[in-house]
Design a protein around this motif. Structure first.
Motif, PDB file in Angstrom:
ATOM      1  N   PHE A 277     -19.294  -9.897  -1.326  1.00 10.68           N
ATOM      2  CA  PHE A 277     -20.347  -9.635  -0.154  1.00 10.68           C
ATOM      3  C   PHE A 277     -21.297 -11.427  -0.377  1.00 10.68           C
ATOM      4  O   PHE A 277     -21.921 -11.469   0.347  1.00 10.68           O
ATOM      5  N   VAL A 278     -20.967 -11.460  -1.660  1.00  9.82           N
ATOM      6  CA  VAL A 278     -21.141 -13.284  -1.863  1.00  9.82           C
ATOM      7  C   VAL A 278     -20.355 -13.958  -0.743  1.00  9.82           C
ATOM      8  O   VAL A 278     -21.600 -15.077   0.003  1.00  9.82           O
ATOM      9  N   ALA A 279     -19.513 -13.731  -0.642  1.00  5.54           N
ATOM     10  CA  ALA A 279     -18.902 -14.589   0.528  1.00  5.54           C
ATOM     11  C   ALA A 279     -19.271 -14.371   1.664  1.00  5.54           C
ATOM     12  O   ALA A 279     -19.635 -15.178   2.530  1.00  5.54           O
ATOM     13  N   ILE A 280     -19.326 -13.403   2.021  1.00  2.93           N
ATOM     14  CA  ILE A 280     -20.126 -13.007   3.441  1.00  2.93           C
ATOM     15  C   ILE A 280     -21.122 -13.430   3.736  1.00  2.93           C
ATOM     16  O   ILE A 280     -22.102 -14.084   4.738  1.00  2.93           O
ATOM     17  N   GLY A 281     -22.419 -12.910   2.400  1.00  3.14           N
ATOM     18  CA  GLY A 281     -23.985 -13.512   2.442  1.00  3.14           C
ATOM     19  C   GLY A 281     -24.182 -15.186   2.856  1.00  3.14           C
ATOM     20  O   GLY A 281     -24.995 -15.574   3.655  1.00  3.14           O
ATOM     21  N   LEU A 282     -23.106 -15.708   2.124  1.00  2.96           N
ATOM     22  CA  LEU A 282     -23.206 -17.561   2.319  1.00  2.96           C
ATOM     23  C   LEU A 282     -22.250 -17.789   3.604  1.00  2.96           C
ATOM     24  O   LEU A 282     -22.846 -18.758   3.965  1.00  2.96           O
ATOM     25  N   LEU A 283     -21.772 -16.959   4.149  1.00  2.00           N
ATOM     26  CA  LEU A 283     -20.632 -17.953   5.768  1.00  2.00           C
ATOM     27  C   LEU A 283     -22.285 -17.238   6.790  1.00  2.00           C
ATOM     28  O   LEU A 283     -22.498 -17.939   7.349  1.00  2.00           O
ATOM     29  N   LEU A 284     -22.795 -16.257   6.354  1.00  2.00           N
ATOM     30  CA  LEU A 284     -24.490 -15.635   6.900  1.00  2.00           C
ATOM     31  C   LEU A 284     -24.650 -16.828   6.822  1.00  2.00           C
ATOM     32  O   LEU A 284     -26.406 -17.545   8.645  1.00  2.00           O
ATOM     33  N   LEU A 285     -25.307 -17.351   5.895  1.00  2.00           N
ATOM     34  CA  LEU A 285     -25.962 -17.881   5.718  1.00  2.00           C
ATOM     35  C   LEU A 285     -25.945 -19.536   5.974  1.00  2.00           C
ATOM     36  O   LEU A 285     -26.897 -20.291   6.702  1.00  2.00           O
ATOM     37  N   LEU A 286     -24.402 -19.779   6.037  1.00  2.00           N
ATOM     38  CA  LEU A 286     -24.158 -20.924   7.215  1.00  2.00           C
ATOM     39  C   LEU A 286     -24.484 -21.082   7.837  1.00  2.00           C
ATOM     40  O   LEU A 286     -25.241 -21.719   9.156  1.00  2.00           O
ATOM     41  N   VAL A 287     -24.595 -20.107   8.714  1.00  2.00           N
ATOM     42  CA  VAL A 287     -24.493 -19.711   9.944  1.00  2.00           C
ATOM     43  C   VAL A 287     -26.348 -19.914  10.533  1.00  2.00           C
ATOM     44  O   VAL A 287     -26.871 -20.509  11.547  1.00  2.00           O
TER      45      VAL A 287
END
Length: 330
Positions: free
Chosen positions: A54-64
């Protein structure tokens, strides 16, 4: 001029709040992600350590989001955090198996959930994969009778271990090959109330040691025992002869996000990770409102080549079946 100035200050205030929001989200995700490096028995930390995907997914969304809002000065720290998450996660998405190798041994593990798993579906999974050895945790006398009625009594020639009525502590190992039980009074088993039988399987003349695993769940008040049981498995691994092929199979009640589990898995092949299956989820499969999100069931091996691996959901248990096909050392 005054209106323009006020508009500029308003724009500046809105901009600063965007930066603060991105920064706070980054800090929160970073703290949760960093929990994977803390070898703690505090239950909140143990739970947070399962949140890595979930952290990895959250960071990717934050980058976008950072790119869409054009917050360029926030782009560097967010990108660094995404890179760290990718460094941790991506190896599990690339297969390192030997798909052209001949399968010599297929091992399966199933947590029967107090013996409630659908015996016919378990038997179907065994036949579909031509399983040679299966580790069944939380097996009860009624569950054993149901499995035998479903055909496993004819499929396997060897049974080692015990059932326990109305309990999660029974564990049995079934094998199509001849086995020698070597369980004994192993100190590794003193840290869990569950049976953890150990056998040496004679795979057409080649011995392969199989150790059943059922680590206590890290429930409130039980996390010290959970950590001790995992530490004991690492000690067991270190006691084995360096030239001996073995498999640790079962319900570890821990994931790659837990330092305690990574310590056990150090130097071993986690079949599903080697198979490049990515975000493997074996719990909770059924019976819970939340969807499966973490891999608690594993097959760890040494001196065996992983040909393929996978998991299968069956009714009646909140754990997915896990299996792996191996080639013997040449």
């Amino acid at each position: 001029m005054i209106r323009i100035g006020r508009g500029g200050r308003g724009t500046s205030r809105r901009t600063s709040w965007r930066d603060v929001a991105i920064g706070l989200a980054l800090v929160l995700l970073g703290v949760v992600g960093a929990a994977r490096w803390f070898d703690s028995t505090a239950q909140p930390v143990v739970i947070l350590q399962t949140a890595g995907p979930f952290v990895a997914i959250g960071l990717l969304l934050l980058l976008v989001l950072t790119l869409l809002l054009r917050r360029w000065w926030m782009l560097a720290p967010v990108t660094v955090a995404v890179a760290v998450a990718a460094w941790i996660s991506l190896p599990g998405w690339f297969a390192r198996t030997a798909p052209d190798a001949k399968t010599d041994l297929t091992v399966m593990s199933v947590n029967l959930s107090f013996g409630m798993a659908d015996a016919d579906q378990v038997a179907d999974a065994v036949r579909a994969r031509s399983v040679d050895v299966i580790v069944a945790t939380e097996i009860t006398p009624d569950a054993l009778a149901s499995l035998e009625e479903a055909g496993l009594g004819r499929w396997f020639i060897e049974q080692v271990g015990e059932t326990r009525p109305e309990s999660y502590t029974g564990t049995m190992v079934f094998s199509r090959f001849p086995v020698t039980e070597t369980t004994g009074d192993d100190p590794v088993d003193a840290h869990t109330p569950s049976l953890q039988p150990e056998v040496v399987v004679d795979v057409n003349g080649t011995p392969v040691r199989v150790k059943a695993v059922h680590v206590p769940a890290p429930l409130a008040g039980d996390t010290e025992q959970w950590r001790a049981a995992l530490r004991a498995l690492g000690t067991w691994r270190d006691r084995q002869d360096v030239d001996e092929a073995f498999v640790l199979a079962g319900d570890f009640n821990a994931s790659q996000g837990h330092p305690a589990f990574r310590s056990v898995a150090a130097g071993l092949d986690d079949a599903h990770e080697v198979a490049g299956l990515g975000w493997v989820r074996t719990w909770p499969v059924v019976g819970h409102r939340m969807p499966p999100y973490v891999q608690l069931d594993h097959l760890l091996s040494r001196r065996l080549t992983v040909v393929e691996a996978g998991q299968t959901a069956v009714h009646g248990t909140d754990h997915a079946i896990v299996w792996a096909a191996y080639a013997l050392p040449s």
